[in-house]
Design an enzyme around this catalytic site. Structure first.
Site, short mmCIF file in Angstrom:
data_model
loop_
_atom_site.label_atom_id
_atom_site.label_comp_id
_atom_site.label_asym_id
_atom_site.label_seq_id
_atom_site.Cartn_x
_atom_site.Cartn_y
_atom_site.Cartn_z
CG ASP A 1 -13.03 -6.46 1.27
OD1 ASP A 1 -12.54 -5.96 0.24
OD2 ASP A 1 -14.17 -6.98 1.30
CB ALA B 1 -23.18 4.15 4.82
CG PHE C 1 -20.03 0.96 -7.36
CD1 PHE C 1 -20.24 0.59 -8.68
CD2 PHE C 1 -19.04 0.29 -6.66
CE1 PHE C 1 -19.50 -0.42 -9.28
CE2 PHE C 1 -18.29 -0.72 -7.24
CZ PHE C 1 -18.52 -1.08 -8.55
CD GLU D 1 -15.97 -1.58 -4.19
OE1 GLU D 1 -17.15 -1.40 -3.79
OE2 GLU D 1 -15.59 -2.63 -4.74
#
Length: 354
Positions: free
Chosen positions: A55, A182, A202, A238
Site C-alpha cells: 500500500d 473507515a 468492502f 478498496e
C-alpha cells in the site's frame, strides 16, 4: 470569407455541440476532437533495493530532491507504525529509512478505542501550506470497527533535524452496524482548494467526505457520499485514490482480494468525473457507483494482484505479489501513459541491468 470557409461553419458548430453534449454526459472526447493530446506510453522504472512494500503512498520529489514511499507498517516493529522508504536517484533505488514514528510515539487513542490493531495500514501523504498530513488506517482484518487517523509534520525525511509527527487524533470512524469501513484514506483538493477524503473497503464501497484546512479534519456537517461500489455480495473494492488532471478527477480503486500472495486477485480500475463527488464514469460511460470501472492494470504472468495504488507527479506507485519469489509483495513504480484522456499502465516490471 471564402465560400469554402462558410461551408465549413455548420460542421464546426455541429462538432462543438457534440463536444458540449459529451462533456455534460461525462463521455470521453478523444474520438470527437481533433485537438486531443497525443497518446503517450507508460514508462516503468527498474527498481532496486528495499522493495518489500505494501500500500505505497508515493511522493515524487522535485528535480534533485529525494522521493519517498510511506507504506503499511510491519507488526512487532514500532508497534506497526508506517514504514518509510527513500530514493535519492529518481525512484530507482530504495532504502528503508525507518518507521514513521517509534513505539513511544504510538497514538494512544487507537489503543483505547480499537482492540487488536497490530499495524497501521495504507497511509496517505498530502502537503498543504508547508505542512505534511499523514493519514493512516487503524483496523483489524474482517472488521469495520475502524478509524482513519492523522499526524502532521514539516518534513517526510527522517534524516531531517525537524523530522517528527504530531498525532491529531481520529479523522473518521466506523463501527459494527455502519454501512462502510473507515480505512484506506486518499485525499484530493477540489477546484476551490478544499480537501476531500476518500475512503472505504468492502462493505457498501467507497465514500467521499469533505475536510477543511488547516486542521485536515472533517468540515462542519460533513457526511459521507457513496462514489463507487461493485454492487455484488462481496463488494471487493478498496484503496481509493483521486487525482485531478485537466479538469477531470480520476478515481483509482483496487478490485479483488489482497494480501494472499500468489492467490491475490487485486486489479486497478479507474473512472473519472468533472465533479469531485462524482458521478465517476468509466470509459464506457458506466457509473462506478453501479459497478463501473475501466481496467488500468491486472495480473500478468508473475506480476500478480497489482493494487494499493497512489499517484504522484504522474507516476503510479503500487504493490504486487511476485510469482517468481513465492508471492512476496513488492513495490513497483511507473510513469503513466495517457490516451484519449484515460490513464494507461503496463504490466512490465523491469529489473536493473546486471
Amino acid at each position: 470569407m471564402s465560400r469554402a470557409g462558410r461551408r465549413r461553419r455548420p460542421v464546426v458548430v455541429a462538432l462543438a455541440v457534440l463536444c458540449v453534449a459529451a462533456v455534460a454526459s461525462g463521455i470521453g472526447l478523444g474520438v470527437l476532437r481533433p485537438w486531443a493530446e497525443p497518446a503517450t506510453e507508460p514508462r516503468p522504472i527498474a527498481l532496486d533495493g528495499d522493495l518489500a512494500t505494501h500500500d505505497p503512498a508515493l511522493v515524487v520529489g522535485a528535480a534533485g530532491e529525494p522521493w519517498f514511499v510511506y507504506s503499511t507498517g510491519v507488526p512487532n516493529k514500532a508497534l506497526g507504525a508506517p514504514v518509510v522508504n527513500r530514493s535519492d536517484d529518481g525512484g530507482a533505488t530504495w532504502e528503508q529509512v525507518g518507521p514513521a514514528w517509534g513505539s513511544d510515539e504510538d497514538p494512544q487513542w487507537v489503543r483505547e478505542s480499537i482492540e487488536g490493531v497490530e499495524h497501521y495500514w495504507a497511509p496517505e501523504l498530502v502537503e498543504h501550506d508547508g505542512t505534511w498530513y499523514l493519514y493512516f488506517s487503524a483496523s483489524t482484518f474482517g472488521s469495520n470497527t475502524s478509524a482513519i487517523g492523522l499526524a502532521t509534520g514539516s518534513t517526510l525525511d527522517p534524516a531531517d533535524p525537524d523530522y517528527g509527527w504530531t498525532h491529531q487524533g481520529a479523522v473518521w470512524r466506523s463501527q459494527a452496524g455502519d454501512t462502510y469501513n473507515a480505512i484506506d484514506p486518499g485525499v484530493v483538493e477540489d477546484a476551490d482548494g478544499n480537501p476531500w477524503l476518500f475512503f472505504g473497503s468492502f462493505w457498501d464501497g467507497i465514500h467521499a467526505v469533505p475536510l477543511e484546512w488547516p486542521s485536515g479534519m472533517p468540515a462542519d456537517g460533513a457526511e459521507p457520499v457513496l462514489v463507487a461500489s461493485r454492487g455484488d455480495g462481496e463488494n471487493q473494492i478498496e484503496a481509493p485514490y483521486v487525482v485531478e488532471r485537466d479538469g477531470w478527477y480520476y478515481l483509482f480503486v483496487s478490485w479483488g482480494k489482497c494480501c494472499s500472495g500468489v492467490s491475490s486477485t487485486y486489479s486497478i480500475q479507474v473512472g473519472r468525473s468533472r465533479d469531485v463527488t462524482g458521478p465517476y464514469l468509466d470509459a464506457e460511460g458506466r457509473d462506478m457507483a453501479d459497478g463501473g470501472g475501466t481496467e488500468v492494470l491486472a495480473t500478468d504472468g508473475s506480476m500478480i494482484g497489482p493494487g494499493g495504488q497512489s499517484v504522484s507527479q504522474g507516476h503510479l506507485g503500487y504493490h504486487f505479489y511476485d510469482g517468481d519469489a513465492a508471492g512476496a509483495f513488492r513495490l513497483a513504480v511507473q510513469e503513466l501513459g495517457w490516451s484519449d484522456g484515460w490513464p494507461v499502465a503496463t504490466p512490465e516490471v523491469p529489473v536493473p541491468p546486471g
